[in-house]
Design a protein around this motif. Structure first.
Motif, PDB file in Angstrom:
ATOM      1  N   ARG A  11       9.708   1.898   3.753  1.00 51.19           N
ATOM      2  CA  ARG A  11       8.539   1.062   5.692  1.00 51.19           C
ATOM      3  C   ARG A  11       7.527   0.424   5.056  1.00 51.19           C
ATOM      4  O   ARG A  11       7.527  -0.232   5.625  1.00 51.19           O
ATOM      5  CB  ARG A  11       8.021   2.856   4.893  1.00 51.19           C
ATOM      6  N   GLY A  12       6.780   0.672   3.698  1.00 52.59           N
ATOM      7  CA  GLY A  12       5.988  -0.146   2.669  1.00 52.59           C
ATOM      8  C   GLY A  12       4.657  -0.256   3.632  1.00 52.59           C
ATOM      9  O   GLY A  12       3.993  -1.329   3.551  1.00 52.59           O
ATOM     10  N   SER A  13       4.532   1.252   4.105  1.00 54.46           N
ATOM     11  CA  SER A  13       2.980   1.221   4.691  1.00 54.46           C
ATOM     12  C   SER A  13       1.749   0.398   3.114  1.00 54.46           C
ATOM     13  O   SER A  13       0.482  -0.026   3.863  1.00 54.46           O
ATOM     14  CB  SER A  13       2.825   2.278   5.633  1.00 54.46           C
ATOM     15  N   ASN A  14       2.288   1.225   2.385  1.00 56.10           N
ATOM     16  CA  ASN A  14       0.775   0.499   1.467  1.00 56.10           C
ATOM     17  C   ASN A  14       1.331  -0.502   1.274  1.00 56.10           C
ATOM     18  O   ASN A  14      -0.250  -0.977   0.768  1.00 56.10           O
ATOM     19  CB  ASN A  14       1.100   1.458  -0.127  1.00 56.10           C
ATOM     20  N   ILE A 108       0.985   4.566  -6.773  1.00 56.83           N
ATOM     21  CA  ILE A 108       0.905   5.353  -5.860  1.00 56.83           C
ATOM     22  C   ILE A 108       1.578   6.368  -5.560  1.00 56.83           C
ATOM     23  O   ILE A 108       2.610   6.806  -5.917  1.00 56.83           O
ATOM     24  CB  ILE A 108      -0.307   5.333  -4.788  1.00 56.83           C
ATOM     25  N   GLU A 174      -4.416   7.214   1.566  1.00 58.27           N
ATOM     26  CA  GLU A 174      -3.965   6.324   0.611  1.00 58.27           C
ATOM     27  C   GLU A 174      -3.978   5.324   1.650  1.00 58.27           C
ATOM     28  O   GLU A 174      -3.560   4.247   0.151  1.00 58.27           O
ATOM     29  CB  GLU A 174      -2.051   6.433   0.805  1.00 58.27           C
TER      30      GLU A 174
HETATM   31  C1  GRF Z   1       3.868   6.736  -0.141  1.00 59.68           C
HETATM   32  O1  GRF Z   1       3.582   8.089   0.195  1.00 59.68           O
HETATM   33  C2  GRF Z   1       3.387   6.590  -2.075  1.00 59.68           C
HETATM   34  O2  GRF Z   1       2.355   7.845  -2.229  1.00 59.68           O
HETATM   35  C3  GRF Z   1       5.206   7.078  -2.085  1.00 59.68           C
HETATM   36  O3  GRF Z   1       6.199   6.914  -1.744  1.00 59.68           O
HETATM   37  C4  GRF Z   1       5.397   6.790   0.408  1.00 59.68           C
HETATM   38  C5  GRF Z   1       5.521   5.072   0.072  1.00 59.68           C
HETATM   39  O4  GRF Z   1       5.335   4.725   1.778  1.00 59.68           O
HETATM   40  N1  GRF Z   1       5.346   6.585  -3.119  1.00 59.68           N
HETATM   41  P1  GRF Z   1       5.166   3.523   2.289  1.00 59.68           P
HETATM   42  O5  GRF Z   1       6.725   2.789   1.654  1.00 59.68           O
HETATM   43  O6  GRF Z   1       4.117   2.835   1.082  1.00 59.68           O
HETATM   44  O7  GRF Z   1       5.048   3.373   3.571  1.00 59.68           O
END
Ligand code: GRF
Length: 210
Positions: A11-14, A108, A174
């Motif tokens: 997804r890459g939301s972070n 994370i 996050e």
């Molecule tokens: C997040 O919950 C992160 O903490 C974990 O995987 C998930 C990734 O989400 N390592 P995203 O791809 O950043 O949306």
């Protein structure tokens, strides 16, 4: 100007949160590339739309972890990174790869480490009857989901929480926590002494959690 390479698997939301913060807050940094081990990772579309260089190093094309990690390292190093940011990058990394980026690779993890390393953290927190849960940004070391902690964010666990409601509450945090931690690195405010992170010129809110 620091070069940041972000690794994603989905997804890459972070990743998105870090990219937006870097732009909006005018960090002395550029997102040099977003690299995925999965060609279908949704986050690649966001990066491309922003004009960020992207690359795919597909783990399915390699027969061993060592070969994959060597190819990934080559791809990352083309962008001369000062920092590698793991943002939902779902791979166990080999020791030589981790050593190559020692002190310049962050991850994370969706739990209050050292609680619940590995997968399924939200359900584990519910099963354990925790009243508090959260997320941790840490420097990456050879041991999975260990390594010096940069910052943590906490959320309450509510009586009727499910894995979905709890993970959604953590994810909101996050998206604030990761940009905060990456920014500290970019501003040269992090150092590691005896396995512990120190934040220089820390405001009270920055020392332990946000
Ligand atoms: C997040 O919950 C992160 O903490 C974990 O995987 C998930 C990734 O989400 N390592 P995203 O791809 O950043 O949306």
């Amino acid at each position: 100007m620091k070069n940041i390479v972000i690794l994603i698997s989905g997804r890459g939301s972070n990743m998105e949160a870090v990219v937006r913060a870097a732009e909006n807050e005018g960090w002395p940094a550029r997102i040099a590339a977003v690299i995925s081990n999965k060609p279908e990772a949704k986050g690649l579309e966001f990066a491309k739309a922003r004009g960020i260089p992207t690359a795919v190093v597909a783990n399915k094309d390699f027969s061993s972890r060592a070969e994959f990690d060597a190819a990934l390292q080559e791809s990352i190093d083309r962008f001369a990174p000062d920092l590698v940011v793991l943002a939902g990058f779902m791979r166990i990394l080999t020791a030589p790869f981790v050593a190559h980026y020692e002190g310049r690779m962050l991850n994370i993890h969706p739990s209050l480490l050292p609680l619940f390393p590995g997968l399924g953290t939200h359900q584990q927190a519910l099963d354990a009857g925790e009243t508090e849960h959260g997320a941790t940004v840490h420097f990456v070391t050879a041991e999975l989901d260990h390594g010096p902690v940069v910052a943590q964010a906490r959320v309450p666990v509510l009586p009727d929480d499910t894995e979905d409601t709890l993970s959604a509450r953590v994810l909101v945090e996050e998206h604030k926590l990761y940009p905060h931690a990456v920014r500290l690195f970019v501003e040269d405010r992090l150092s590691i002494t005896d396995g512990e992170v120190r934040i220089t010129n820390a405001a009270p809110a920055e020392t332990t959690s946000i």
